[in-house]
Motif scaffolding. Structure first.
Motif, short mmCIF file in Angstrom:
data_model
loop_
_atom_site.label_atom_id
_atom_site.label_comp_id
_atom_site.label_asym_id
_atom_site.label_seq_id
_atom_site.Cartn_x
_atom_site.Cartn_y
_atom_site.Cartn_z
N CYS A 163 0.28 -4.51 1.50
CA CYS A 163 1.57 -5.21 1.52
C CYS A 163 1.86 -5.82 2.89
O CYS A 163 3.01 -5.83 3.34
CB CYS A 163 2.69 -4.25 1.12
SG CYS A 163 2.51 -3.51 -0.52
N LEU A 178 7.27 -7.30 -2.00
CA LEU A 178 7.92 -6.10 -2.53
C LEU A 178 8.00 -6.14 -4.05
O LEU A 178 7.91 -5.10 -4.71
CB LEU A 178 9.31 -5.95 -1.92
CG LEU A 178 9.32 -5.62 -0.41
CD1 LEU A 178 10.74 -5.63 0.13
CD2 LEU A 178 8.65 -4.28 -0.15
N ALA A 181 4.69 -5.08 -5.16
CA ALA A 181 4.56 -3.63 -4.95
C ALA A 181 5.21 -2.85 -6.08
O ALA A 181 4.63 -1.88 -6.61
CB ALA A 181 5.19 -3.25 -3.61
N GLU A 182 6.40 -3.27 -6.48
CA GLU A 182 7.09 -2.59 -7.59
C GLU A 182 6.30 -2.72 -8.88
O GLU A 182 6.20 -1.76 -9.67
CB GLU A 182 8.50 -3.16 -7.75
CG GLU A 182 9.42 -2.82 -6.59
CD GLU A 182 10.76 -3.51 -6.69
OE1 GLU A 182 10.92 -4.38 -7.59
OE2 GLU A 182 11.66 -3.20 -5.88
N LEU A 198 0.81 2.34 -2.17
CA LEU A 198 1.09 1.15 -1.39
C LEU A 198 0.54 1.32 0.02
O LEU A 198 0.49 2.45 0.54
CB LEU A 198 2.59 0.87 -1.33
CG LEU A 198 3.29 0.68 -2.68
CD1 LEU A 198 4.78 0.43 -2.48
CD2 LEU A 198 2.65 -0.46 -3.49
N ILE A 200 -0.15 -0.56 4.14
CA ILE A 200 -0.13 -1.56 5.21
C ILE A 200 -1.43 -1.33 5.99
O ILE A 200 -1.73 -0.20 6.36
CB ILE A 200 1.08 -1.39 6.14
CG1 ILE A 200 2.40 -1.53 5.37
CG2 ILE A 200 1.00 -2.36 7.31
CD1 ILE A 200 2.72 -2.91 4.87
N MET A 210 9.27 -4.54 6.68
CA MET A 210 8.28 -4.30 5.63
C MET A 210 7.74 -2.88 5.72
O MET A 210 7.56 -2.20 4.69
CB MET A 210 7.14 -5.31 5.73
CG MET A 210 6.11 -5.19 4.61
SD MET A 210 6.81 -5.44 2.95
CE MET A 210 7.28 -7.17 3.01
N SER A 213 10.42 -0.68 4.29
CA SER A 213 10.63 -0.89 2.85
C SER A 213 9.48 -0.34 2.02
O SER A 213 9.71 0.30 0.98
CB SER A 213 10.81 -2.38 2.57
OG SER A 213 11.94 -2.89 3.22
N VAL A 214 8.25 -0.58 2.45
CA VAL A 214 7.10 -0.11 1.69
C VAL A 214 7.01 1.41 1.72
O VAL A 214 6.73 2.06 0.70
CB VAL A 214 5.80 -0.76 2.22
CG1 VAL A 214 4.58 -0.14 1.56
CG2 VAL A 214 5.82 -2.26 1.96
N SER A 218 7.51 3.79 -1.59
CA SER A 218 6.49 4.79 -1.93
C SER A 218 7.11 6.17 -2.07
O SER A 218 6.85 6.90 -3.04
CB SER A 218 5.40 4.82 -0.87
OG SER A 218 4.76 3.56 -0.74
N PHE A 225 2.14 6.30 0.69
CA PHE A 225 2.12 5.12 1.55
C PHE A 225 0.97 5.33 2.54
O PHE A 225 0.91 6.34 3.24
CB PHE A 225 3.44 4.97 2.29
CG PHE A 225 3.37 4.03 3.48
CD1 PHE A 225 2.97 2.71 3.31
CD2 PHE A 225 3.70 4.48 4.74
CE1 PHE A 225 2.90 1.85 4.40
CE2 PHE A 225 3.64 3.62 5.84
CZ PHE A 225 3.23 2.31 5.67
#
Length: 433
Positions: A163, A178, A181-182, A198, A200, A210, A213-214, A218, A225
């Motif tokens: 993401c 996002l 991701a959902e 998810l 990064i 981000m 949020s990610v 998660s 995450f």
């Protein structure tokens, strides 16, 4: 010693089936004269063989002499779509991903994603892994071909969706990321072999919003995450210059650490960062072979174990061999930390075996599903031939598996009760050789 007879897949098609090996390896250690009942793809009962044989007289009884039934290995950090680049990975300095992995993965179409994933999955099964954590691919398109590849092979997979919203190739609008991701989190129904996650790539590849949020998404969904942190000195230095914080401190500052965060590598840690990991109950993927091949430092895994920091052991797509990974996990700690202080065992054999199985499942948030031979868990397990020269005489089975174990002793790999890989390299129920 006698030659081991190949296990026949047809012997394991009837359920319930009662396995009767010489050893069953439980969380507290190996036990003898125990039996394991497998039914509906799960461990339905575990206990003294004499009791279970009476209790389940209608079950198919399968004696497995001179063998151990153990939990399947868990690869806490993998890159499944890097399978075609293995021959390019030797003698490379740090941040190999910039020169090899990003361009390679970016060149894969859907067919090549499937083939790379299938190759990596079969290698994982051959090495005794029943679960792998994929950290995400940079290949374009959705993850359906990769999910199909591991499912076709019969491998359990935590499937990461990257993401990133900064750096590298053009990225989507944060709102679109996002939304994807959902969608990814809702794509895979519970009870299957695919478990969404998810990711990064590294903290600098995402904005603070981000990252927050990610990680929050998660944690709310109860999934992992993932991100690579404090692996290479160059990345640590860039983070200090750009933000005045080391990468792990950066994640803490945006509230991206926590029980559902899995940090890959974590080799360059200060005492302060270790405290942040412990305080937030963040989990680590310790990758000893990656350290040996291309790392700047070694994660202090022995210290993490003593401090109760959760961690699993990962291959980082170097070589998918569970027993060699155990050996590397212990040996790397001894070379990096033990020799200087006269520590000749670096925790002994058991911590590395545990973190590669049950402890690994806890680190990747799948402890309710796999990682242990226990009632109610998915029947992800290995049958190990112990009638080999290395195990005669035998004094401490876990130490011996850690230092002497070899993947040619794996005579059966089972995922969710299905016999998916066997001795001699035959893959069951797939078109691979």
């Amino acid at each position: 010693m006698t030659s081991r007879t190949l296990l026949e897949p047809t012997d394991f098609t009837s359920e319930p089936m009662l396995l009767l090996p010489e050893y069953v390896i439980l969380r507290h250690g190996p036990v003898t004269n125990y039996a394991v009942l497998v039914e509906n793809g799960q461990f339905a009962d575990v206990g003294p063989a004499s009791e279970l044989q009476v209790r389940y007289q209608d079950a198919k009884q399968i004696p497995i002499p001179k063998a151990a039934v153990m939990p399947g290995f868990i690869d806490a950090h993998h890159h499944l779509t890097q399978a075609f680049g293995k021959a390019l990975a030797f003698g490379e300095p740090s941040e190999i991903f910039k020169r090899i992995w990003v361009p390679l993965e970016g060149s894969l179409n859907e067919e090549l994603v499937y083939l790379a994933g299938k190759l990596a999955a079969l290698e994982s099964l051959r090495g005794g892994f029943t679960t792998v954590v994929d950290a995400g691919t940079r290949a374009e398109g959705d993850l359906a071909p990769l999910a199909q590849a591991v499912t076709d092979a019969g491998l359990r997979c935590v499937l990461g969706l990257i993401c990133n919203d900064q750096g590298g190739a053009p990225t989507l609008d944060p709102k679109q990321i996002l939304k994807q991701a959902e969608s990814h989190l809702s794509n895979w129904p519970s009870g299957g072999l695919i478990h969404p996650s998810l990711a990064i790539s590294i903290p600098e590849a995402a904005s603070n919003n981000m990252l927050y949020s990610v990680a929050a998404l998660s944690h709310e969904a109860g999934v992992m995450f993932q991100t690579h942190v404090n692996e290479h000195l160059a990345a640590v230095e860039r983070s200090i210059i750009d933000r005045g914080l080391r990468p792990l401190e950066h994640l803490y500052s945006v509230e991206a650490l926590g029980p559902h965060t899995l940090i890959a590598h974590a080799t360059l840690l200060t005492s302060h960062e270790l405290q942040l990991i412990k305080e937030t109950d963040t989990a680590i993927a310790y990758n000893p072979v990656a350290t040996l091949w291309k790392g700047n430092a070694t994660a202090p895994a022995t210290y993490m174990h003593e401090e109760g920091i959760r961690f699993g052991i990962g291959t980082d797509s170097t070589r998918s061999d569970g027993f060699r990974l155990l050996d590397a996990a212990e040996a790397t700690q001894r070379l990096a930390f033990g020799i200087q202080v006269g520590d000749f065992s670096s925790g002994g054999g058991w911590p590395w075996f545990d973190h590669a199985t049950t402890g690994g499942a806890e680190a990747i948030s799948l402890e309710k599903i796999t990682g242990e031979i226990a009632v109610g868990k998915e029947a992800d397990f290995l049958i190990i031939d112990l009638d080999t020269p290395e195990f005669h005489p035998s004094r401490d089975l876990i130490w011996e598996l850690t230092r002497f174990g070899n993947r040619d002793q794996i005579i059966g790999v089972f995922v969710a009760g299905n016999f998916v890989y066997g001795m001699g390299g035959q893959s069951i129920g797939t078109d691979a050789p």
